[in-house]
Design a protein around this motif. Sequence first.
Motif, PDB file in Angstrom:
ATOM      1  N   SER A  78       0.816  -1.219   0.000  1.00 36.29           N
ATOM      2  CA  SER A  78       0.000   0.000   0.000  1.00 36.29           C
ATOM      3  C   SER A  78       0.847   1.267   0.000  1.00 36.29           C
ATOM      4  O   SER A  78       0.444   2.299  -0.560  1.00 36.29           O
ATOM      5  N   TRP A  79       2.042   1.202   0.612  1.00 39.29           N
ATOM      6  CA  TRP A  79       2.872   2.408   0.693  1.00 39.29           C
ATOM      7  C   TRP A  79       3.400   2.852  -0.684  1.00 39.29           C
ATOM      8  O   TRP A  79       3.850   3.995  -0.840  1.00 39.29           O
ATOM      9  N   THR A  80       3.309   1.959  -1.675  1.00 34.83           N
ATOM     10  CA  THR A  80       3.770   2.355  -3.013  1.00 34.83           C
ATOM     11  C   THR A  80       2.901   3.479  -3.589  1.00 34.83           C
ATOM     12  O   THR A  80       3.354   4.241  -4.456  1.00 34.83           O
ATOM     13  N   LEU A  81       1.651   3.584  -3.102  1.00 33.18           N
ATOM     14  CA  LEU A  81       0.778   4.657  -3.574  1.00 33.18           C
ATOM     15  C   LEU A  81       1.308   6.030  -3.154  1.00 33.18           C
ATOM     16  O   LEU A  81       1.190   7.011  -3.898  1.00 33.18           O
ATOM     17  N   ILE A  82       1.898   6.102  -1.965  1.00 33.12           N
ATOM     18  CA  ILE A  82       2.473   7.371  -1.486  1.00 33.12           C
ATOM     19  C   ILE A  82       3.652   7.770  -2.377  1.00 33.12           C
ATOM     20  O   ILE A  82       3.779   8.933  -2.790  1.00 33.12           O
ATOM     21  N   VAL A  83       4.490   6.771  -2.688  1.00 27.30           N
ATOM     22  CA  VAL A  83       5.642   7.025  -3.561  1.00 27.30           C
ATOM     23  C   VAL A  83       5.165   7.521  -4.920  1.00 27.30           C
ATOM     24  O   VAL A  83       5.685   8.512  -5.463  1.00 27.30           O
TER      25      VAL A  83
ATOM     26  N   ALA B 122      -0.060   3.544 -13.059  1.00 28.17           N
ATOM     27  CA  ALA B 122       0.397   2.637 -12.000  1.00 28.17           C
ATOM     28  C   ALA B 122      -0.398   2.872 -10.715  1.00 28.17           C
ATOM     29  O   ALA B 122      -0.780   1.916 -10.018  1.00 28.17           O
ATOM     30  N   PHE B 123      -0.648   4.138 -10.400  1.00 29.95           N
ATOM     31  CA  PHE B 123      -1.411   4.479  -9.185  1.00 29.95           C
ATOM     32  C   PHE B 123      -2.805   3.866  -9.240  1.00 29.95           C
ATOM     33  O   PHE B 123      -3.286   3.281  -8.265  1.00 29.95           O
ATOM     34  N   ILE B 124      -3.450   3.996 -10.408  1.00 32.27           N
ATOM     35  CA  ILE B 124      -4.802   3.418 -10.571  1.00 32.27           C
ATOM     36  C   ILE B 124      -4.754   1.898 -10.474  1.00 32.27           C
ATOM     37  O   ILE B 124      -5.590   1.277  -9.790  1.00 32.27           O
ATOM     38  N   GLY B 125      -3.767   1.290 -11.154  1.00 24.83           N
ATOM     39  CA  GLY B 125      -3.659  -0.172 -11.133  1.00 24.83           C
ATOM     40  C   GLY B 125      -3.423  -0.723  -9.741  1.00 24.83           C
ATOM     41  O   GLY B 125      -4.063  -1.704  -9.325  1.00 24.83           O
ATOM     42  N   ILE B 126      -2.508  -0.108  -9.005  1.00 24.80           N
ATOM     43  CA  ILE B 126      -2.220  -0.571  -7.636  1.00 24.80           C
ATOM     44  C   ILE B 126      -3.435  -0.357  -6.736  1.00 24.80           C
ATOM     45  O   ILE B 126      -3.755  -1.209  -5.889  1.00 24.80           O
ATOM     46  N   SER B 127      -4.122   0.774  -6.913  1.00 28.07           N
ATOM     47  CA  SER B 127      -5.322   1.050  -6.103  1.00 28.07           C
ATOM     48  C   SER B 127      -6.377  -0.025  -6.326  1.00 28.07           C
ATOM     49  O   SER B 127      -7.013  -0.496  -5.373  1.00 28.07           O
ATOM     50  N   ILE B 128      -6.584  -0.418  -7.587  1.00 24.05           N
ATOM     51  CA  ILE B 128      -7.563  -1.470  -7.904  1.00 24.05           C
ATOM     52  C   ILE B 128      -7.145  -2.788  -7.267  1.00 24.05           C
ATOM     53  O   ILE B 128      -7.978  -3.501  -6.667  1.00 24.05           O
ATOM     54  N   ALA B 129      -5.851  -3.119  -7.370  1.00 24.65           N
ATOM     55  CA  ALA B 129      -5.351  -4.380  -6.800  1.00 24.65           C
ATOM     56  C   ALA B 129      -5.549  -4.412  -5.288  1.00 24.65           C
ATOM     57  O   ALA B 129      -5.963  -5.434  -4.722  1.00 24.65           O
ATOM     58  N   LEU B 130      -5.260  -3.291  -4.626  1.00 27.88           N
ATOM     59  CA  LEU B 130      -5.386  -3.243  -3.166  1.00 27.88           C
ATOM     60  C   LEU B 130      -6.852  -3.204  -2.735  1.00 27.88           C
ATOM     61  O   LEU B 130      -7.217  -3.784  -1.707  1.00 27.88           O
ATOM     62  N   LEU B 131      -7.693  -2.531  -3.536  1.00 26.44           N
ATOM     63  CA  LEU B 131      -9.100  -2.390  -3.176  1.00 26.44           C
ATOM     64  C   LEU B 131      -9.852  -3.714  -3.295  1.00 26.44           C
ATOM     65  O   LEU B 131     -10.635  -4.089  -2.404  1.00 26.44           O
ATOM     66  N   PHE B 132      -9.593  -4.452  -4.383  1.00 27.08           N
ATOM     67  CA  PHE B 132     -10.339  -5.686  -4.629  1.00 27.08           C
ATOM     68  C   PHE B 132      -9.612  -6.937  -4.150  1.00 27.08           C
ATOM     69  O   PHE B 132     -10.213  -8.004  -4.087  1.00 27.08           O
ATOM     70  N   GLY B 133      -8.328  -6.816  -3.851  1.00 19.78           N
ATOM     71  CA  GLY B 133      -7.603  -7.911  -3.220  1.00 19.78           C
ATOM     72  C   GLY B 133      -7.275  -9.070  -4.145  1.00 19.78           C
ATOM     73  O   GLY B 133      -7.025  -8.888  -5.341  1.00 19.78           O
ATOM     74  N   LYS B 134      -7.287 -10.276  -3.592  1.00 18.49           N
ATOM     75  CA  LYS B 134      -6.868 -11.475  -4.301  1.00 18.49           C
ATOM     76  C   LYS B 134      -7.653 -11.655  -5.599  1.00 18.49           C
ATOM     77  O   LYS B 134      -8.860 -11.496  -5.638  1.00 18.49           O
ATOM     78  N   GLY B 135      -6.907 -11.965  -6.660  1.00 17.44           N
ATOM     79  CA  GLY B 135      -7.514 -12.115  -7.973  1.00 17.44           C
ATOM     80  C   GLY B 135      -7.300 -10.888  -8.846  1.00 17.44           C
ATOM     81  O   GLY B 135      -7.491 -10.945 -10.061  1.00 17.44           O
ATOM     82  N   TYR B 136      -6.887  -9.795  -8.216  1.00 18.72           N
ATOM     83  CA  TYR B 136      -6.647  -8.550  -8.955  1.00 18.72           C
ATOM     84  C   TYR B 136      -5.170  -8.131  -8.881  1.00 18.72           C
ATOM     85  O   TYR B 136      -4.843  -6.967  -9.085  1.00 18.72           O
TER      86      TYR B 136
END
Length: 290
Positions: free
Chosen positions: A112-117, A161-175
Amino acid sequence: MTNEQTALKATYFSIIGNVCLSIVKGLAGFFGNSYALIADAIESTTDIFSSLLVLFGIKYSSRPADENHPYGHGRAEPLITFLVVGFLITSATIIAYESISNIKTPHNLPKSWTLIVLGLIIIWKEYSFRLVMKKSKESNSSSLRADAWHHRSDAITSVAAFIGISIALLFGKGYESADDWAALFASGFIIYNSYLIFRPALGEIMDEHLYDDLVDEIRKVSLQVNGIIDTEKCFIRKAGMKYHVDLHAIVDADISVREGHELAHNLKDTLRMQISELGHVLIHIEPNES
């Protein structure tokens, strides 16, 4: 500060910024399990080399005219721009290939901290784009304009990248692959930007007429010179950060050759004094037949 100094200062800014960002992105991507960030780091690394090319191009194109290059060395700049575009397309191809490979490979969710970066990177790269673009307009540098678009494409890659990581973290496993898809999208955007950079440089090499505003300014200044009745043809070609002009000036048909010669020199000197970006100016005297 001259156009060359302005362009060089902006290029050094780009090089230092890209070195720092490539390190930060690479480390954040590796430890944060984000290929989108690693893809970002790859692009920043190619940006370092392209900025070095821009630096070389600006220095070389600023060399004065010599016996073999009577119009100077300005055409080196758009040629360097073509090489910069090549770097952009290469980095986009690498990012696309690796993104597709990672989509097929199971991996952990990004941290999750990658979003701050990424948020800080986006702000910095957009600021860099605006600064370098401003300097490219001030210095009339096509290669510096290409360098500015490197910053903008980098910012867009980071947004993806920010959008992609946000989606992965929001929806979790499988994303988990959401940020890989984001990197793939970013590669397509980089290729599109490559065309936007390539097209004006091609026009410069082909002497395409793109300078109506400058023509209007040249005509206006010309009429301020005593003895110049009007202007006729005005051809402009850009070489590096200078514009070379061929201008037909209309004068009294009854003046002597010597007077016409002096008028041509006065007009040339006035144009170069009032419009600093002009390089070689050729004046052709036409008689007023009215």
